[in-house]
Design an enzyme around this catalytic site. Structure first.
Site, PDB file in Angstrom:
ATOM      1  N   ILE A  47       0.839  -1.200   0.000  1.00  0.00           N
ATOM      2  CA  ILE A  47       0.000   0.000   0.000  1.00  0.00           C
ATOM      3  C   ILE A  47       0.873   1.250   0.000  1.00  0.00           C
ATOM      4  CG2 ILE A  47      -1.788   1.283   1.239  1.00  0.00           C
ATOM      5  CD1 ILE A  47      -2.662  -1.450   0.128  1.00  0.00           C
ATOM      6  N   HIS A  49       0.373   4.576   1.148  1.00  0.00           N
ATOM      7  CA  HIS A  49      -0.559   5.340   1.976  1.00  0.00           C
ATOM      8  C   HIS A  49      -0.565   6.809   1.583  1.00  0.00           C
ATOM      9  CE1 HIS A  49      -1.457   2.152   4.918  1.00  0.00           C
ATOM     10  NE2 HIS A  49      -0.205   1.773   4.733  1.00  0.00           N
ATOM     11  N   CYS A 441       4.849 -25.278 -12.998  1.00  0.00           N
ATOM     12  CA  CYS A 441       6.006 -24.624 -13.630  1.00  0.00           C
ATOM     13  C   CYS A 441       7.311 -24.762 -12.872  1.00  0.00           C
ATOM     14  CB  CYS A 441       5.707 -23.152 -13.877  1.00  0.00           C
ATOM     15  SG  CYS A 441       5.468 -22.174 -12.371  1.00  0.00           S
TER      16      CYS A 441
END
Length: 477
Positions: A47, A49, A441
């Site tokens: 995030i 902020h 994978c």
């Protein structure tokens, strides 16, 4: 002798390295992990902020909004994914709406622009999947999301190509002050430097306390998360926080820059700074709290859970600056949330301290631009065809879940500070991060790594050290 030694190649250490590469300085980054971004920088909320939560006149309050404003330019220069999706702080009790205005005022004091308090009707227009009990919210349009490990890798690659030396798999054992600077004792030998920058994250208190009488304490604060498949990514467009109440802080729900949905974290202080385990109790807690935000949680779309550790300082603020009793030893410690958001401003602040101390000349050859790995999954068919014509390895699919080609994996290995293990490839390409969580994978990637690094497949690791994936080869009968 180096001019500057930086301890720690997370987002903080790597960003400082990039800023210092703008100068004619002999700089080295020491990292005990097998790659950059192997600590806190690889596992957090991602995030950016806006800056309304930090207390005014603290380092967090001063650096958050400033750092936030720098992301647009940086993401273009360094080619890492970043999106200003905006954030909402949700209030579910009309009696608490006044707290949204208090947050708004705090944010404005911190320099956060364009904050608004929105009513219920507007919120449900913006986010139709919200719990209809929502009463109001604080809207911060400058909030954003970023991939923290891609950002770290971008910083480190650019620093490296501009002359910074990186010593991985190198653990600091002790630091001694000398007349000319410092001797940094590592498990690979001693290194001399005029200046030492302590960006060791969870272990920054250990480094400070080796040389300074002014002791600091860093507490490991664990946060657990649930990651959802991309089919759930459209459940929220913005980052959704819950307004803290007497019942607790709540959890966040956010889309990721890669299109997934992320819920978490909780916050548990632990003694073991290496404990990344998750618990059923912790995961149940964050999912239960998320039910306040959403009408329904798509539980069947959870593809993995994980935890990250934050460096919480008992001073409850960033600790940035030269140790008072140890000239030349610069702490960058206690960088928890909003540390990722503040990173560009922190790096600039530390740059200023170093420049004032050493008065270096500018690096006239500094190149601010770094190009990332071409992402096959984001291209249209014409772009894909053109890329395959240039390099046929981009026509060989390795990770079906995330649409990652062999060409991308080869680039991840061959580029500056290239991947040397499975997790290094994963962080650079997303191979193995999809719904099957590398079930299909991983064997192909091990084969490619072994071929490119001229190693046996049994020598390839997940994240360096003894994390080997294979123990031997089948003998022919």
């Amino acid at each position: 002798m180096f001019d500057v030694v930086i301890v720690g190649a997370g987002v903080i250490g790597s960003s400082i390295a990039r800023e210092l590469s703008k100068y004619d300085l002999k700089t080295c980054v020491l990292e005990k992990g097998s790659d950059v971004a192997t600590g806190t920088s690889k596992a957090n909320s991602g995030i950016v902020h806006a800056g309304f939560d930090a207390k005014p006149n603290t380092l967090k309050g001063k650096l958050n909004a400033k750092g936030n404003a720098m992301f647009d330019k940086l993401s273009k220069e360094l080619d890492f994914p970043f999106k200003r999706n905006g954030s909402l702080v949700l209030c579910f009790d009309k009696n608490d709406i006044n707290k949204l205005y208090e947050l708004k005022e705090k944010g404005e004091n911190n320099g956060v622009p364009n904050l608004q308090v929105l009513d219920r009707e507007k919120l449900l227009e913006l986010e139709p999947n919200l719990n209809e009990k929502v009463a109001a919210a604080l809207y911060a349009p400058t909030g954003g999301i970023v991939c923290p490990y891609e950002m770290t890798i971008a910083y480190a690659e650019n620093a490296y190509t501009n002359g910074v030396e990186f010593k991985l798999n190198t653990e600091v054992k002790n630091i001694k002050k000398t007349e000319t600077g410092f001797v940094v004792e590592t498990d690979k030998g001693d290194i001399e430097s005029k200046v030492v920058i302590n960006a060791a994250g969870l272990f920054s208190d250990d480094l400070n306390n080796m040389v300074s009488e002014n002791k600091i304490e860093i507490i490991a604060r664990k946060g657990e998360y649930c990651l959802f498949d991309k089919v759930a990514g459209s459940l929220a467009e913005r980052t959704l926080f819950q307004l803290p109440t007497k019942m607790g802080k709540g959890v966040l729900v956010t889309p990721t820059v890669d299109g997934n949905l992320l819920i978490g974290p909780n916050a548990v202080d632990i003694e073991d700074k290496t404990d990344l385990s998750t618990t059923q109790e912790g995961l149940d807690d964050i999912l239960d709290k998320a039910k306040l935000t959403f009408k329904e949680i798509p539980m069947r779309q959870i593809i993995t859970s994980f935890s990250g550790l934050r460096s919480h300082s008992t001073a409850d603020d960033f600790i940035i600056g030269e140790a008072e009793d140890v000239p030349g030893f610069i702490n960058v410690a206690g960088v928890e949330s909003p540390g990722l958001s503040s990173t560009p401003a922190i790096a600039e602040m530390v740059e200023g301290i170093v420049v004032e101390k050493l008065s270096p000349a500018k690096n006239e050859d500094f190149n601010p631009v770094r190009h990332g790995i071409p992402k096959f999954r984001e291209m249209n068919n014409e772009e894909r065809k053109e890329l395959i014509n240039e390099d046929s390895t981009y026509g060989k699919m390795v990770c079906r879940c995330e649409t990652v080609t062999e060409g991308e994996i080869l680039s991840a290995i061959r580029r500056p500070l290239g991947a040397r293990d499975l997790d290094g490839v994963k962080r650079r390409t997303r191979a193995g991060m999809g719904r099957c969580q590398s079930g299909f994978c991983s064997t192909k990637i091990v084969t490619i790594l072994a071929r490119e690094l001229n190693l046996s497949e049994t020598e390839i690791t997940k994240f360096g050290g003894n994390s080997k994936l294979l123990i031997g080869e089948n003998k022919e009968i």
